[in-house]
Design an enzyme around this catalytic site. Structure first.
Site, PDB file in Angstrom:
ATOM      1  N   TYR A 266       0.834  -1.210   0.000  1.00  0.00           N
ATOM      2  CA  TYR A 266       0.000   0.000   0.000  1.00  0.00           C
ATOM      3  C   TYR A 266       0.865   1.254   0.000  1.00  0.00           C
ATOM      4  CZ  TYR A 266      -3.833   3.156   1.244  1.00  0.00           C
ATOM      5  OH  TYR A 266      -4.765   4.168   1.245  1.00  0.00           O
TER       6      TYR A 266
ATOM      7  N   PHE B 143     -13.043   0.572  17.346  1.00  0.00           N
ATOM      8  CA  PHE B 143     -13.376   0.968  18.716  1.00  0.00           C
ATOM      9  C   PHE B 143     -14.887   1.132  18.896  1.00  0.00           C
ATOM     10  CE2 PHE B 143      -9.067   3.141  19.925  1.00  0.00           C
ATOM     11  CZ  PHE B 143      -8.447   1.900  19.851  1.00  0.00           C
TER      12      PHE B 143
ATOM     13  N   LYS C 264       1.208   3.440  -3.355  1.00  0.00           N
ATOM     14  CA  LYS C 264       0.715   4.816  -3.451  1.00  0.00           C
ATOM     15  C   LYS C 264       1.832   5.780  -3.829  1.00  0.00           C
ATOM     16  CE  LYS C 264      -3.742   4.577  -2.345  1.00  0.00           C
ATOM     17  NZ  LYS C 264      -4.809   5.059  -3.244  1.00  0.00           N
TER      18      LYS C 264
ATOM     19  N   ASP D 126       3.914   0.059  12.093  1.00  0.00           N
ATOM     20  CA  ASP D 126       2.777   0.917  12.423  1.00  0.00           C
ATOM     21  C   ASP D 126       3.308   2.294  12.834  1.00  0.00           C
ATOM     22  OD1 ASP D 126      -0.190   0.727  12.709  1.00  0.00           O
ATOM     23  OD2 ASP D 126       0.243   1.489  14.704  1.00  0.00           O
TER      24      ASP D 126
ATOM     25  N   ARG E 148       1.094  10.656  13.470  1.00  0.00           N
ATOM     26  CA  ARG E 148       0.432  10.946  12.193  1.00  0.00           C
ATOM     27  C   ARG E 148      -0.397  12.214  12.375  1.00  0.00           C
ATOM     28  NH1 ARG E 148      -0.321   7.448   8.294  1.00  0.00           N
ATOM     29  NH2 ARG E 148       1.882   7.096   8.579  1.00  0.00           N
TER      30      ARG E 148
END
Length: 311
Positions: free
Chosen positions: A145, A191, A149, A273, A277
């Site tokens: 991914y 969540f 991209k 991960d 961000r």
């Protein structure tokens, strides 16, 4: 052919919202999807529009069509989905994007590429600005991914330089809202669903990693503002909400808003991960006059209500 817009991935979370917004603007919308992760339920309410067409197709395969604009959103966007078939994900990002660029060449059309904040990888600067080249693992489990991209962005700018294609590249940061897939593995939907079902809230890592969350309506406005901007504005341009929250904070907010008795449990952090961000949206403010207007509390209220109806 005037006003004819192709939305690839049009039955997905963002694509369905975009199709609806374009129809409200009076555009003739062709919603293209292979329904691998997109859902017909997301677009069934649009079928009554005379200027709405559904086309079942995979952009990895060439396409002949008359269009004025292309919004290229086709690609699984959550780790659960894009890691299921990483080679297919990479093909969609590279071969699929090239097919859409060739379609642009044939039609003298313009294209907007839905890129991602994932091009920054696990960033070493915060917030992330468009001039930052990123910190990406090119052989990791997320690479299909992330690197896909990044390659798609390369293709757009090479077609822009070599063939004078009119391009727009937007880097999308975490977005949430109605029409999210219940099982897509994204943190907001995870969540909310866990809280509403009374299941444990699963946090990966210590929960101190940060994300910024943009409500889908704001994101779509930013996307359309970029497409409608001056031809010299090519991007890449960050579209997201600069409000920054830890994952633990998000879990606590959702528990409070749902009144859930779920407990928070911690599991190991997945490989690569990102720890931080957050978008720098200065460019979007200056060049597009855009910034988000919906705060996290308001957006979560709408999203929780949606999931209550479908669970």
């Amino acid at each position: 052919m005037d006003n004819k817009v192709l939305v690839t991935g049009g039955a997905g979370f963002l694509g369905a919202h975009l199709c609806e917004a374009l129809l409200k603007k009076g555009r003739h919308v062709i919603c293209l999807d292979n329904f691998l992760t997109g859902s017909k339920c997301n677009i069934k309410h649009l079928i009554g529009f005379s200027n709405f067409t559904i086309l079942e197709h995979d952009i990895v395969e060439p396409l002949q069509l008359e269009v004025n604009q292309i919004y290229n959103l086709a690609c699984p966007a959550s780790p659960v989905h894009y890691q299921t078939d990483p080679i297919k994900t990479l093909k969609t990002n590279v071969i699929g994007t090239m097919n859409m660029l060739e379609l642009c060449r044939e039609n003298h059309a313009e294209i907007l590429q839905a890129s991602t904040s994932e091009v920054y990888g696990n960033p070493l600067i915060n917030p992330q600005v468009e001039t930052y080249h990123g910190n990406v693992n090119c052989i990791g489990i997320r690479s299909c991914y992330d690197e896909g991209k990044r390659a798609a962005e390369t293709l757009l700018f090479d077609y822009y330089r070599q063939h004078k294609i009119q391009i727009k590249v937007m880097r999308i940061f975490n977005t949430y809202g109605p029409k999210m897939n219940v099982n897509d593995g994204r943190v907001v939907s995870n969540f909310i669903v866990q809280a509403l079902k009374g299941n444990d809230i699963t946090i990966y890592g210590d929960g101190l990693q940060t994300r910024s969350f943009c409500y889908v309506d704001d994101l779509i406005k930013g996307m359309m503002a970029l497409m409608d901007s001056s031809p010299h504005i090519t991007g890449p341009i960050n579209i997201g909400n600069p409000g920054e929250f830890t994952i633990k904070e998000l879990a606590e907010i959702i528990l409070d808003m749902t009144g859930s008795k779920s407990k928070i449990v911690y599991k190991p952090l997945p490989v690569d991960d990102p720890i931080q961000r957050r978008p720098d949206i200065s460019k979007a403010k200056i060049e597009l006059g855009w910034e988000p207007s919906i705060d996290l509390q308001t957006g979560l209220e709408k999203t929780i209500e949606y999931f209550k109806q479908i669970i």
